[in-house]
Design a protein around this motif. Structure first.
Motif, mmCIF file in Angstrom:
data_model
loop_
_atom_site.group_PDB
_atom_site.id
_atom_site.type_symbol
_atom_site.label_atom_id
_atom_site.label_comp_id
_atom_site.label_asym_id
_atom_site.label_seq_id
_atom_site.Cartn_x
_atom_site.Cartn_y
_atom_site.Cartn_z
ATOM 1 N N ARG A 22 1.042 -1.402 -0.018
ATOM 2 C CA ARG A 22 0.053 -0.002 0.063
ATOM 3 C C ARG A 22 0.866 1.274 -0.028
ATOM 4 N NH1 ARG A 22 -1.662 0.273 6.290
ATOM 5 N NH2 ARG A 22 -0.190 -1.217 6.954
ATOM 6 N N PRO A 23 0.442 2.455 -0.478
ATOM 7 C CA PRO A 23 1.231 3.458 -0.417
ATOM 8 C C PRO A 23 1.977 3.826 0.709
ATOM 9 C CG PRO A 23 -0.963 3.996 -1.328
ATOM 10 C CD PRO A 23 -0.957 2.577 -0.733
ATOM 11 N N GLU A 24 1.376 3.685 1.934
ATOM 12 C CA GLU A 24 2.059 3.872 3.113
ATOM 13 C C GLU A 24 3.317 2.960 3.353
ATOM 14 O OE1 GLU A 24 -1.656 2.795 4.314
ATOM 15 O OE2 GLU A 24 -1.611 4.294 2.734
ATOM 16 N N ASN A 25 3.437 2.005 2.752
ATOM 17 C CA ASN A 25 4.691 1.177 2.767
ATOM 18 C C ASN A 25 5.732 1.294 1.735
ATOM 19 O OD1 ASN A 25 3.601 0.051 5.061
ATOM 20 N ND2 ASN A 25 2.453 -1.820 3.908
ATOM 21 N N ILE A 26 5.423 2.380 0.911
ATOM 22 C CA ILE A 26 6.501 2.553 -0.158
ATOM 23 C C ILE A 26 7.005 4.292 0.142
ATOM 24 C CG2 ILE A 26 6.926 3.033 -2.372
ATOM 25 C CD1 ILE A 26 4.797 0.839 -2.753
ATOM 26 N N SER A 61 -7.762 -3.612 3.698
ATOM 27 C CA SER A 61 -8.574 -4.333 2.694
ATOM 28 C C SER A 61 -8.770 -3.649 1.341
ATOM 29 C CB SER A 61 -9.845 -4.932 3.220
ATOM 30 O OG SER A 61 -10.635 -3.729 3.512
ATOM 31 N N TYR A 62 -8.384 -2.559 1.258
ATOM 32 C CA TYR A 62 -8.379 -1.772 0.029
ATOM 33 C C TYR A 62 -7.490 -2.082 -0.953
ATOM 34 C CZ TYR A 62 -11.734 1.851 1.447
ATOM 35 O OH TYR A 62 -12.593 2.571 1.869
ATOM 36 N N PHE A 63 -6.452 -2.597 -0.760
ATOM 37 C CA PHE A 63 -5.365 -2.970 -1.475
ATOM 38 C C PHE A 63 -5.085 -4.664 -1.372
ATOM 39 C CE2 PHE A 63 -4.468 1.331 -0.137
ATOM 40 C CZ PHE A 63 -4.196 1.865 -1.505
ATOM 41 N N GLY A 83 -1.594 -3.948 -8.752
ATOM 42 C CA GLY A 83 -2.807 -3.196 -9.770
ATOM 43 C C GLY A 83 -3.411 -2.092 -9.240
ATOM 44 N N ILE A 84 -3.895 -2.409 -7.778
ATOM 45 C CA ILE A 84 -4.730 -1.525 -7.006
ATOM 46 C C ILE A 84 -3.659 -0.042 -6.763
ATOM 47 C CG2 ILE A 84 -5.921 -0.926 -4.842
ATOM 48 C CD1 ILE A 84 -7.088 -2.934 -6.793
ATOM 49 N N LEU A 85 -2.338 -0.556 -6.493
ATOM 50 C CA LEU A 85 -1.259 0.641 -6.101
ATOM 51 C C LEU A 85 -1.214 1.379 -7.364
ATOM 52 C CD1 LEU A 85 0.393 1.841 -3.948
ATOM 53 C CD2 LEU A 85 2.144 -0.064 -4.818
ATOM 54 N N CYS A 92 -5.713 8.651 -8.136
ATOM 55 C CA CYS A 92 -5.655 9.438 -6.719
ATOM 56 C C CYS A 92 -6.627 8.934 -5.696
ATOM 57 C CB CYS A 92 -5.567 10.948 -6.828
ATOM 58 S SG CYS A 92 -4.187 11.395 -7.559
ATOM 59 N N TRP A 93 -7.342 7.735 -6.146
ATOM 60 C CA TRP A 93 -8.367 7.177 -5.393
ATOM 61 C C TRP A 93 -8.327 5.478 -5.638
ATOM 62 C CZ3 TRP A 93 -10.139 10.858 -8.978
ATOM 63 C CH2 TRP A 93 -10.808 10.436 -10.203
#
Length: 103
Positions: A22-26, A61-63, A83-85, A92-93
């Motif tokens: 997820r974005p927070e982990n990159i 669960s979003y990712f 793919g979700i990322l 942006c959503w």
């Protein structure tokens, strides 16, 4: 995205499933135009053997692929998350909305 794919490929080559991409982990390693990306949150990752299914879930669960939530998945779950990322990076959503993790 190429650096993220490379990192996930390396994880998979040693039998590691990240499953919480997820974005927070990159993050960028420094504040510079030539900064490389670093992947964090590997404490959630798991090692798996060939043809082994994993069952642990405590992610976002979003990712996360539905198989992770249901408790039977393998390293392919990271491809879904990528793919979700990518979708989030471009739009942006997230590509879907739910009232809760169950819906």
């Amino acid at each position: 995205m190429k650096e993220i794919l490379s990192a996930v490929n390396h994880c998979h080559s040693v039998g590691m499933v990240q499953w919480d991409l997820r974005p927070e982990n990159i993050l960028f390693e420094k504040d510079s135009p030539d900064a490389r990306l670093k992947m964090f949150g590997l404490k959630q990752s798991q090692l798996k053997g060939p043809n082994e299914k994993l069952t642990k879930f405590t992610g976002n669960s979003y990712f996360t692929v539905p198989e992770v939530i249901s408790g039977s998945y393998d390293n392919k779950c990271d491809i879904w998350s990528l793919g979700i990322l990518l979708y989030v990076m471009l739009c942006c959503w997230v590509p879907y909305k739910a009232k809760s993790e169950q819906s």
